[in-house]
Design an enzyme around this catalytic site. Sequence first.
Site, PDB file in Angstrom:
ATOM      1  N   MET A  30      24.990  89.111  49.199  1.00 30.62           N
ATOM      2  CA  MET A  30      24.200  90.289  49.578  1.00 30.62           C
ATOM      3  C   MET A  30      22.730  89.898  49.715  1.00 30.62           C
ATOM      4  O   MET A  30      21.847  90.769  49.725  1.00 30.62           O
ATOM      5  CB  MET A  30      24.389  91.401  48.551  1.00 30.62           C
ATOM      6  CG  MET A  30      25.821  91.902  48.524  1.00 30.62           C
ATOM      7  SD  MET A  30      25.972  93.570  47.919  1.00 30.62           S
ATOM      8  CE  MET A  30      25.381  93.373  46.250  1.00 30.62           C
ATOM      9  N   LEU A  33      18.621  85.580  47.759  1.00 33.72           N
ATOM     10  CA  LEU A  33      19.352  84.404  47.259  1.00 33.72           C
ATOM     11  C   LEU A  33      18.579  83.642  46.181  1.00 33.72           C
ATOM     12  O   LEU A  33      17.349  83.639  46.157  1.00 33.72           O
ATOM     13  CB  LEU A  33      19.690  83.481  48.432  1.00 33.72           C
ATOM     14  CG  LEU A  33      20.533  84.140  49.524  1.00 33.72           C
ATOM     15  CD1 LEU A  33      20.829  83.145  50.643  1.00 33.72           C
ATOM     16  CD2 LEU A  33      21.838  84.688  48.957  1.00 33.72           C
ATOM     17  N   HIS A  34      19.334  83.005  45.308  1.00 31.58           N
ATOM     18  CA  HIS A  34      18.789  82.235  44.198  1.00 31.58           C
ATOM     19  C   HIS A  34      19.687  81.011  43.997  1.00 31.58           C
ATOM     20  O   HIS A  34      20.716  80.873  44.694  1.00 31.58           O
ATOM     21  CB  HIS A  34      18.705  83.104  42.936  1.00 31.58           C
ATOM     22  CG  HIS A  34      19.988  83.804  42.590  1.00 31.58           C
ATOM     23  ND1 HIS A  34      21.125  83.122  42.191  1.00 31.58           N
ATOM     24  CD2 HIS A  34      20.327  85.116  42.610  1.00 31.58           C
ATOM     25  CE1 HIS A  34      22.096  83.981  41.959  1.00 31.58           C
ATOM     26  NE2 HIS A  34      21.642  85.202  42.222  1.00 31.58           N
ATOM     27  N   HIS A  37      23.568  81.366  44.109  1.00 30.03           N
ATOM     28  CA  HIS A  37      24.189  81.411  45.440  1.00 30.03           C
ATOM     29  C   HIS A  37      24.222  80.018  46.058  1.00 30.03           C
ATOM     30  O   HIS A  37      25.193  79.629  46.720  1.00 30.03           O
ATOM     31  CB  HIS A  37      23.391  82.323  46.385  1.00 30.03           C
ATOM     32  CG  HIS A  37      23.319  83.760  45.977  1.00 30.03           C
ATOM     33  ND1 HIS A  37      22.148  84.348  45.550  1.00 30.03           N
ATOM     34  CD2 HIS A  37      24.261  84.736  45.939  1.00 30.03           C
ATOM     35  CE1 HIS A  37      22.374  85.629  45.285  1.00 30.03           C
ATOM     36  NE2 HIS A  37      23.654  85.883  45.496  1.00 30.03           N
ATOM     37  N   VAL A 176      25.573  80.033  37.315  1.00 31.40           N
ATOM     38  CA  VAL A 176      24.324  79.275  37.164  1.00 31.40           C
ATOM     39  C   VAL A 176      23.351  80.147  36.378  1.00 31.40           C
ATOM     40  O   VAL A 176      23.200  81.342  36.664  1.00 31.40           O
ATOM     41  CB  VAL A 176      23.743  78.910  38.545  1.00 31.40           C
ATOM     42  CG1 VAL A 176      22.416  78.172  38.392  1.00 31.40           C
ATOM     43  CG2 VAL A 176      24.738  78.070  39.332  1.00 31.40           C
ATOM     44  N   SER A 186      20.281  88.528  41.681  1.00 33.69           N
ATOM     45  CA  SER A 186      19.260  89.092  42.578  1.00 33.69           C
ATOM     46  C   SER A 186      18.535  90.241  41.883  1.00 33.69           C
ATOM     47  O   SER A 186      17.384  90.533  42.179  1.00 33.69           O
ATOM     48  CB  SER A 186      19.923  89.609  43.852  1.00 33.69           C
ATOM     49  OG  SER A 186      20.728  88.599  44.414  1.00 33.69           O
TER      50      SER A 186
HETATM   51  P1  AMP Z   1      25.910  88.730  45.400  1.00 37.99           P
HETATM   52  O1  AMP Z   1      24.855  88.384  46.410  1.00 37.99           O
HETATM   53  O2  AMP Z   1      25.370  89.180  44.094  1.00 37.99           O
HETATM   54  O3  AMP Z   1      26.982  89.618  45.961  1.00 37.99           O
HETATM   55  O4  AMP Z   1      26.635  87.353  45.081  1.00 37.99           O
HETATM   56  C1  AMP Z   1      27.233  86.585  46.084  1.00 37.99           C
HETATM   57  C2  AMP Z   1      28.107  85.559  45.433  1.00 37.99           C
HETATM   58  O5  AMP Z   1      27.317  84.714  44.602  1.00 37.99           O
HETATM   59  C3  AMP Z   1      29.177  86.183  44.532  1.00 37.99           C
HETATM   60  O6  AMP Z   1      30.388  85.463  44.682  1.00 37.99           O
HETATM   61  C4  AMP Z   1      28.588  86.003  43.164  1.00 37.99           C
HETATM   62  O7  AMP Z   1      29.567  85.929  42.144  1.00 37.99           O
HETATM   63  C5  AMP Z   1      27.863  84.687  43.305  1.00 37.99           C
HETATM   64  N1  AMP Z   1      26.812  84.562  42.297  1.00 37.99           N
HETATM   65  C6  AMP Z   1      25.849  85.480  42.018  1.00 37.99           C
HETATM   66  N2  AMP Z   1      25.084  85.056  40.987  1.00 37.99           N
HETATM   67  C7  AMP Z   1      25.593  83.855  40.609  1.00 37.99           C
HETATM   68  C8  AMP Z   1      25.242  82.924  39.579  1.00 37.99           C
HETATM   69  N3  AMP Z   1      24.237  83.135  38.738  1.00 37.99           N
HETATM   70  N4  AMP Z   1      25.986  81.790  39.488  1.00 37.99           N
HETATM   71  C9  AMP Z   1      27.034  81.552  40.340  1.00 37.99           C
HETATM   72  N5  AMP Z   1      27.394  82.408  41.323  1.00 37.99           N
HETATM   73  C10 AMP Z   1      26.686  83.541  41.447  1.00 37.99           C
END
Ligand code: AMP
Length: 280
Positions: A30, A33-34, A37, A176, A186
């Site tokens: 979504m 990004l960090h 991701h 992470v 995020s």
């Molecule tokens: P989001 O943008 O929050 O929907 O996350 C996109 C993808 O990144 C999802 O599969 C999350 O589980 C993964 N994700 C989000 N934060 C982390 C993190 N800290 N470590 C590993 N994967 C993550």
Amino acid sequence: MEVFTSINDLKSFLKLQRAQNKSVGLVPTMGALHPGHMSLIKTSTTENDLTIGSVFVNPVQFNNAQDLEKYPRTLEADCIMLEEAGCSAVFAPTVEEMYAEKPLMRLDFGDLENVMEGASRPGHFNGVGIVVARFFNIVQPDKAYFGQKDLQQVAVIKRLVKDMAFPLELVVCETVREIDGLAMSSRNSRLSKMERVSAPFIYKTLAEAKNRLLAGDSIESVAADARTAFLKHQDFQLDYLEIVNNNSLQPITRLGPAGSSAICTAVYLGAVRLIDNILL
Ligand code: AMP
């Protein structure tokens, strides 16, 4: 790195790539990004010829209008990070492009969504399931990458792939964390300075609970004490804390094989809702 906003343009690009027998990895996000991701993107680049990162804040999975409105949107910075990480193309559609018509179909994941995130956010996994299924159909990846941080989402998508027979492999990547243990998210950018100082308490509480369980303390007492720790802390409001099997998402009564269960929590830190989990 190409950035696509149109489904048809992305499909044409992928058709050409597939004609050269290139394997495709998909990383749905979504945005905002960090490094969490990026670890998914990097894993995909090592396992596929082509990595598609999607950036789409999916309105259908938000049941709280304020949360949707406040969700950070940083596409330009995201594209820079994605390119540096080796992403081949970005798919960043508008809401109108993804949902020319409001989907009529509803997905019901039964017991997988009657608990935790599903119970707190009614309709959330219907929205997740619909958007992920659409991404799978549009991109037709060989592999798709998801983070362990969203443990319930992983269980739901595993089931989606199974029930719908999507011809792809799911890859789950570990969470992470910041140096102080806070799971990267995020939503962390919405924490005030003081809230950011309190935030590592989440992981600390989960890690302590895990240590006690591994030392033989009962699941009931460890869960109760971890809940109390959040309830007593003035900065936190506890939504849930559960000790569950990773696949069924139902509470466990005794520890199974290593990695088969997890302690999962969702808390409010001020107005920001954060989730985390630790594998047992
Ligand atoms: P989001 O943008 O929050 O929907 O996350 C996109 C993808 O990144 C999802 O599969 C999350 O589980 C993964 N994700 C989000 N934060 C982390 C993190 N800290 N470590 C590993 N994967 C993550």
